[in-house]
Design an enzyme around this catalytic site. Structure first.
Site, PDB file in Angstrom:
ATOM      1  N   TYR A  39       0.928  -1.164  -0.108  1.00 19.33           N
ATOM      2  CA  TYR A  39       0.229   0.055  -0.089  1.00 19.33           C
ATOM      3  C   TYR A  39       0.865   1.103   0.024  1.00 19.33           C
ATOM      4  O   TYR A  39       1.805   1.275   0.643  1.00 19.33           O
ATOM      5  CB  TYR A  39      -0.997  -0.150   1.128  1.00 19.33           C
ATOM      6  CG  TYR A  39      -1.668   1.162   1.377  1.00 19.33           C
ATOM      7  CD1 TYR A  39      -2.870   1.288   0.394  1.00 19.33           C
ATOM      8  CD2 TYR A  39      -1.662   2.066   2.338  1.00 19.33           C
ATOM      9  CE1 TYR A  39      -3.844   2.338   0.467  1.00 19.33           C
ATOM     10  CE2 TYR A  39      -2.521   3.256   2.610  1.00 19.33           C
ATOM     11  CZ  TYR A  39      -3.582   3.500   1.691  1.00 19.33           C
ATOM     12  OH  TYR A  39      -4.630   4.440   1.732  1.00 19.33           O
ATOM     13  N   LYS A  65       3.772   8.679   9.316  1.00 18.28           N
ATOM     14  CA  LYS A  65       3.437   8.004  10.523  1.00 18.28           C
ATOM     15  C   LYS A  65       4.462   8.413  11.485  1.00 18.28           C
ATOM     16  O   LYS A  65       4.029   9.378  12.401  1.00 18.28           O
ATOM     17  CB  LYS A  65       3.245   6.407  10.210  1.00 18.28           C
ATOM     18  CG  LYS A  65       2.141   6.295   9.143  1.00 18.28           C
ATOM     19  CD  LYS A  65       1.701   4.879   9.212  1.00 18.28           C
ATOM     20  CE  LYS A  65       0.439   4.715   8.300  1.00 18.28           C
ATOM     21  NZ  LYS A  65       0.355   3.904   7.328  1.00 18.28           N
ATOM     22  N   ASP A  84       9.260   2.622   0.178  1.00 21.65           N
ATOM     23  CA  ASP A  84       8.038   3.218   1.173  1.00 21.65           C
ATOM     24  C   ASP A  84       8.222   2.935   2.375  1.00 21.65           C
ATOM     25  O   ASP A  84       7.757   1.743   2.983  1.00 21.65           O
ATOM     26  CB  ASP A  84       6.685   2.820   0.482  1.00 21.65           C
ATOM     27  CG  ASP A  84       5.529   3.575   1.186  1.00 21.65           C
ATOM     28  OD1 ASP A  84       5.710   3.962   2.210  1.00 21.65           O
ATOM     29  OD2 ASP A  84       4.600   3.545   0.763  1.00 21.65           O
TER      30      ASP A  84
HETATM   31  C1  LIG Z   1      -0.087   4.454   5.768  1.00 20.69           C
HETATM   32  C2  LIG Z   1       0.605   4.049   4.630  1.00 20.69           C
HETATM   33  C3  LIG Z   1       0.710   5.287   3.495  1.00 20.69           C
HETATM   34  C4  LIG Z   1      -0.089   6.198   3.173  1.00 20.69           C
HETATM   35  O1  LIG Z   1       0.016   7.145   4.329  1.00 20.69           O
HETATM   36  P1  LIG Z   1      -1.276   8.186   4.938  1.00 20.69           P
HETATM   37  O2  LIG Z   1      -0.613   9.104   5.645  1.00 20.69           O
HETATM   38  O3  LIG Z   1      -2.361   7.296   5.152  1.00 20.69           O
HETATM   39  O4  LIG Z   1      -1.739   8.898   3.681  1.00 20.69           O
HETATM   40  C5  LIG Z   1       1.796   4.757   2.347  1.00 20.69           C
HETATM   41  N1  LIG Z   1       2.377   3.844   2.558  1.00 20.69           N
HETATM   42  C6  LIG Z   1       2.761   2.990   3.499  1.00 20.69           C
HETATM   43  C7  LIG Z   1       3.476   1.730   3.597  1.00 20.69           C
HETATM   44  C8  LIG Z   1       1.429   3.075   4.696  1.00 20.69           C
HETATM   45  O5  LIG Z   1       1.507   2.016   5.440  1.00 20.69           O
END
Ligand SMILES: *Cc1c(COP(=O)(O)O)cnc(C)c1O
Length: 434
Positions: free
Chosen positions: A153, A269, A241
């Site tokens: 994701y 995060k 990511d």
């Molecule tokens: C949570 C997440 C995102 C998106 O971040 P948001 O702040 O919710 O837009 C992107 N990449 C990874 C791996 C994530 O866990």
């Protein structure tokens, strides 16, 4: 249909009342789909407040919280350092549209920790970070194609939603209405843990170095190294990511943990300490393609926000070497206890762990990719286990594709209480099966 009314003065506030009122004005009653409990059933608890490892709902029930905002809560809820830093920053003004010192300090702190990270741009979410990293990769390489992995994701931007794990998977959606074929025409989706074909038309290979949005799937030995080599061979940019893994797996995130350096990073995060933040970064040369230095435009009214950078700095300051030892020790204790609980109940389940990140899969095998994760989810045991835990005061994420997040606020007593609850919950699941 009668308008749902707020409860009469003096009537106890319930989650069910609030959810009904929420559903009248917020689609599905929530502002992010997984929170609606669609994949586990029942009514979501509305949080009143949190402290440390715990949250209390509006009815006064206390839960040991392993959601922790899906990752930002690495210090637990309302840690004094963050509360103080945010309050102090707020008193001086919440947003200016002019640069502030904390942005420089946060960027310095991040670059000092992550090997190879030289420059970054702060944004307001992980979605923005990944979306902007892709634009930068395309702008810097002059190429269109991007490769992503099924079950990873990268936020909800159009070109990255294809075969996304987490929220999309929890909704049982294979794709997303409203995303045009044109928007995903240059996105190639490959299975996780298999080296994809990277060619000279590929701008970027995006990967979660530990996949934490299809449950928890570790990279197979050689996978990240293989991606690095394929990108070096073809001139494609490797994008980690690290929105979940960054500053969680280790001081230097997955980059340090695995010793593989990408060309670009996405963060979020943890670096916001619970406030809306993301960041993307890389070498000075690559980041110089970004406006105002270069031709890749990217901007944000609230980017580098004073409250968010204050919370991020307070968070990173608390994350020293002993913090990572403590996080990992908690995760080890929890993983072992959960596996024992399932074994005692005769329920096949595995609890994969990488650093302090945990997953939970029903079935005998540890999934290595999205198909295998989906097969585990299809056994249908997450929802009853989730419900049995929630009734015992333990809040796991309301969806089988999310990771389990321990924080520095989770004490041995919290972990042991969780294991005790899991022992009963696993027995309850086993009894329903037989
Ligand atoms: C949570 C997440 C995102 C998106 O971040 P948001 O702040 O919710 O837009 C992107 N990449 C990874 C791996 C994530 O866990």
């Amino acid at each position: 249909m009668a308008e749902p009314q707020p409860p009469a003065a003096g009537a106890p506030l319930t989650s069910a009342d609030l959810f009904e009122r929420a559903c009248a004005v917020l689609p599905g009653g929530v502002n992010s789909p997984v929170r609606a409990f669609g994949s586990v059933g029942g009514t979501p608890y509305f949080v009143d407040r949190g402290r440390g490892a715990h949250v209390w709902d509006v009815e006064g029930n206390r839960y040991i919280d392993y959601v922790q905002s899906y990752g930002p809560g690495i210090l637990g809820h309302a840690p004094e350092a963050i509360v103080r830093a945010v309050a102090a920053a707020a008193a001086d003004g919440t947003s200016f549209g002019a640069p502030t010192e904390r942005e420089v300090r946060l960027a310095n702190e991040m670059c000092a920790r992550v090997p190879g990270l030289e420059m970054l741009r702060l944004v307001s979410s992980g979605t923005e970070a990944a979306m902007s990293a892709v634009r930068l990769a395309r702008g810097a390489t002059g190429r269109d194609k991007i490769i992503k992995f099924a079950g990873c994701y990268h936020g909800h931007s159009d070109s990255l939603l294809a075969a996304g794990g987490s929220g999309v998977a929890n909704q049982g959606l294979s794709g997303c209405d409203g995303v045009t074929p044109g928007a995903v025409a240059d996105t190639v989706v490959a299975p996780y843990n298999v080296l994809p074909e990277v060619d000279e038309e590929t701008a970027a290979v995006l990967v979660e170095p530990v996949a934490a949005n299809m449950g928890l799937v570790a990279p197979a030995p050689g996978f990240l190294e293989g991606l690095r080599a394929a990108c070096d061979r073809t001139g494609a940019l490797l994008v980690f990511d690290e929105v979940i893994t960054g500053f969680r797996l280790a001081r230097g995130g997955a980059t340090e943990f695995y010793g593989v350096r990408p060309d670009l990073w996405c963060f979020g995060k943890v670096i916001g300490g619970g406030l809306p933040v993301g960041a993307f970064g890389g070498s000075r040369a690559l980041m110089s393609h970004l406006a105002p230095l270069g031709g890749v435009y990217q901007a944000g009214t609230l980017s580098g926000n004073p409250l968010a950078t204050a919370a991020g700095l307070a968070t990173l300051e608390a994350l020293d070497a002993t913090a990572y030892e403590q996080l990992e020790a908690s995760a080890v204790r929890l993983a072992a206890g959960l596996e024992e609980a399932f074994a005692a109940a005769g329920v096949d389940a595995v609890v994969p762990r990488v650093g302090s990140l945990l997953g939970l899969f029903f079935g005998g095998d540890t999934p290595r990719n999205f198909d295998e994760a989906n097969a585990s989810v299809a056994r249908g045991l997450y929802a009853p286990f989730f419900g049995a835990m929630l009734r015992r005061g333990v809040a796991l994420a309301p969806g089988p594709y999310e990771a389990i997040f321990v924080s520095l606020a989770h004490r041995a007593a919290d972990i042991d209480a969780t294991i005790a609850a899991a022992t009963q919950a696993a027995a309850e699941v086993a009894a329903a099966l037989s």
